[in-house]
Design a protein around this motif. Structure first.
Motif, PDB file in Angstrom:
ATOM      1  N   ARG A   2       7.093  -4.222   3.682  1.00 35.30           N
ATOM      2  CA  ARG A   2       6.969  -5.273   4.677  1.00 35.30           C
ATOM      3  C   ARG A   2       6.253  -6.488   4.088  1.00 35.30           C
ATOM      4  O   ARG A   2       5.572  -6.399   3.070  1.00 35.30           O
ATOM      5  CB  ARG A   2       6.191  -4.749   5.877  1.00 35.30           C
ATOM      6  N   VAL A   3       6.358  -7.617   4.746  1.00 37.63           N
ATOM      7  CA  VAL A   3       5.738  -8.840   4.243  1.00 37.63           C
ATOM      8  C   VAL A   3       4.626  -9.334   5.149  1.00 37.63           C
ATOM      9  O   VAL A   3       4.010 -10.354   4.874  1.00 37.63           O
ATOM     10  CB  VAL A   3       6.785  -9.959   4.063  1.00 37.63           C
ATOM     11  N   GLY A   4       4.340  -8.650   6.229  1.00 39.69           N
ATOM     12  CA  GLY A   4       3.276  -9.075   7.122  1.00 39.69           C
ATOM     13  C   GLY A   4       2.988  -8.046   8.189  1.00 39.69           C
ATOM     14  O   GLY A   4       3.695  -7.050   8.337  1.00 39.69           O
ATOM     15  N   LEU A   5       1.923  -8.309   8.964  1.00 38.58           N
ATOM     16  CA  LEU A   5       1.483  -7.397  10.014  1.00 38.58           C
ATOM     17  C   LEU A   5       1.890  -7.863  11.409  1.00 38.58           C
ATOM     18  O   LEU A   5       1.453  -7.281  12.401  1.00 38.58           O
ATOM     19  CB  LEU A   5      -0.044  -7.243   9.955  1.00 38.58           C
ATOM     20  N   ALA A   6       2.721  -8.891  11.474  1.00 36.46           N
ATOM     21  CA  ALA A   6       3.113  -9.426  12.787  1.00 36.46           C
ATOM     22  C   ALA A   6       3.742  -8.371  13.703  1.00 36.46           C
ATOM     23  O   ALA A   6       3.433  -8.339  14.907  1.00 36.46           O
ATOM     24  CB  ALA A   6       4.049 -10.617  12.607  1.00 36.46           C
ATOM     25  N   ARG A   9       0.908  -6.243  15.106  1.00 33.84           N
ATOM     26  CA  ARG A   9       0.056  -7.004  16.025  1.00 33.84           C
ATOM     27  C   ARG A   9       0.763  -7.267  17.347  1.00 33.84           C
ATOM     28  O   ARG A   9       0.126  -7.287  18.407  1.00 33.84           O
ATOM     29  CB  ARG A   9      -0.381  -8.300  15.353  1.00 33.84           C
ATOM     30  N   ARG A 133      -3.484  -3.879   2.349  1.00 30.29           N
ATOM     31  CA  ARG A 133      -3.294  -5.241   2.839  1.00 30.29           C
ATOM     32  C   ARG A 133      -2.210  -5.327   3.899  1.00 30.29           C
ATOM     33  O   ARG A 133      -2.380  -5.991   4.924  1.00 30.29           O
ATOM     34  CB  ARG A 133      -2.962  -6.167   1.661  1.00 30.29           C
ATOM     35  N   LEU A 134      -1.091  -4.661   3.679  1.00 33.63           N
ATOM     36  CA  LEU A 134       0.040  -4.711   4.607  1.00 33.63           C
ATOM     37  C   LEU A 134       0.236  -3.412   5.371  1.00 33.63           C
ATOM     38  O   LEU A 134       1.240  -3.236   6.057  1.00 33.63           O
ATOM     39  CB  LEU A 134       1.328  -5.068   3.845  1.00 33.63           C
ATOM     40  N   GLU A 168      -4.078  -4.777  -3.471  1.00 33.68           N
ATOM     41  CA  GLU A 168      -3.513  -4.332  -2.206  1.00 33.68           C
ATOM     42  C   GLU A 168      -4.525  -3.522  -1.401  1.00 33.68           C
ATOM     43  O   GLU A 168      -4.685  -3.710  -0.189  1.00 33.68           O
ATOM     44  CB  GLU A 168      -2.251  -3.504  -2.449  1.00 33.68           C
TER      45      GLU A 168
END
Length: 400
Positions: A2-6, A9, A133-134, A168
């Motif tokens: 993945r590239v983010g935690l959106a 969230r 991190r991700l 990471e």
């Protein structure tokens, strides 16, 4: 990757932001993170506090991943929380928001945090799933972030050097938190951790460890530093006393042992019971530490026969290079429902390291064969390479 935690969230927002109600200790690292979580949990509970622990992976039952007061939640409790998290995912799909990209681990983690948010906890101890991190768990803000250690693992996702992997893992560190780690600032990975902590203005706490210390001793030292840090920040037990490492006495540490981590069992055979150790070590440096501790144990007679399965992203050649220094024979198996090294391929790698090696693809049959070999040699059995293998076979073993 993945590239983010959106997505995570978004799910949590739809569930009422349960993570915002939690005080958290966040624990990552290559090895030992589950045991450190269990020790911190045990210390906080000894102080009379109400504690939740989120862990992964599970060994036998998925409810092991969400614990309240040291016990897995009831099936119905987890099922209800999962239903709410899945409803949030479906709503995100309908609305076209970030949560539509949520993974299975996002949904499970959101369910666990929802349970914790409703449980009136004093503290939540949260174990990172992969990296940091991700990772889905990084939607929490930890008062203390732990990076136990850094080895080469999941290199196709996290990076091919210890420095890259460290970057990471230290992604769980947030402004205002403290970092607890075994890694020195002059270590390749430790330098990355120290630089990130300095950039955020976070203190770094490192235990003083003996050169030839045990895994259990290292984990307890890390957990003790966490409790000391919480106490220094004003956190107290139910009796008003500051939290500290003194909460981790021998009885508390013994009660915090997890299944599949240097776990003693017995395998019944026609020749009599065979002593067995179940441990999910799956990277060479972790296996080396496990075998170093077991070599010191006078309660394990004779030679070691190992039963091994490894995921496809693991360094199988390096794993057998370590094992060959300690074991006399190995039976290689595989987990059919998981993408892993085939039993025959593992046998070839083990034989190349000089091990007496066999391949038995079906895990139950492989356990029977490995236990029989150990019984014939008057030795003991090590089941290792995968917590999934340990979970699949644990019920076929017995308490000593």
């Amino acid at each position: 990757m993945r590239v983010g935690l959106a997505p995570m969230r978004d799910l949590l927002h739809r569930l009422g932001a349960p993570q915002a109600r939690l005080k958290v200790v966040h624990v990552g690292g290559t090895k030992g993170k589950g045991s450190v979580c269990a020790l911190v949990e045990a210390g906080l509970m000894r102080a009379g506090l109400r504690v939740g622990r989120y862990a992964s992976p599970h060994v036998e039952a998925i409810t092991e991943r969400v614990c309240l007061q040291g016990r897995p939640v009831e099936d119905a409790v987890l099922a209800g929380a999962l239903a709410r998290a899945l409803d949030a995912h479906e709503a995100a799909r309908r609305d076209g928001t970030a949560g539509l990209e949520a993974t299975w681990f996002d949904v499970l983690t959101a369910a666990g945090l929802a349970i914790f948010g409703e449980a009136g906890l004093d503290w939540a101890v949260v174990e990172v799933g992969l990296g940091g991190r991700l990772d889905s768990t990084n939607a929490v803000d930890g008062a203390v972030a732990v990076v136990t250690n850094v080895g080469l693992e999941h290199t196709e996702i996290l990076g091919t050097t210890r420095a890259a992997i460290a970057a990471e893992k230290v992604g769980i560190l947030k402004p205002g938190a403290a970092l607890v780690t075994t890694l020195a600032p002059d270590d390749e990975a430790g330098a990355v951790l120290a630089a990130r902590a300095a950039a955020l203005g976070c203190p770094v706490l490192r235990p003083t460890l003996p050169d030839a210390g045990s895994i259990a001793g290292e984990n307890a030292a890390l957990a003790g530093l966490v409790l000391d840090r919480l106490g220094a920040g004003g956190a107290c037990g139910r009796d008003g006393a500051r939290l500290g490492a003194d909460l981790l006495d021998a009885e508390t540490c013994a009660g915090a042992r997890l299944p599949g981590r240097l776990e003693r069992r017995v395998v019944p055979t026609a020749r009599g019971p065979v002593p067995a150790v179940l441990d999910g070590a799956h990277v060479p440096f972790n296996l080396a530490a496990v075998l170093r501790d077991l070599d010191r144990d006078p309660g394990l007679p004779g030679t070691c026969t190992a039963l091994v399965a490894l995921a496809g992203d693991k360094d199988a050649a390096g794993f057998f290079a370590v094992l060959a220094r300690h074991a006399a024979a190995v039976v290689c198996t595989e987990m059919p429902e998981r993408r892993g090294h085939g039993a025959a391929a593992l046998r070839a790698l083990a034989a190349a390291e000089g091990l007496e090696a066999e391949a038995v693809a079906i895990p139950d049959a492989a356990l029977a064969r490995a236990a029989d070999l150990a019984a014939r040699r008057g030795g003991w059995l090590l089941v290792t390479g995968s917590l999934h293998l340990v979970g699949a076979l644990r019920a076929a073993t017995e308490a000593p």
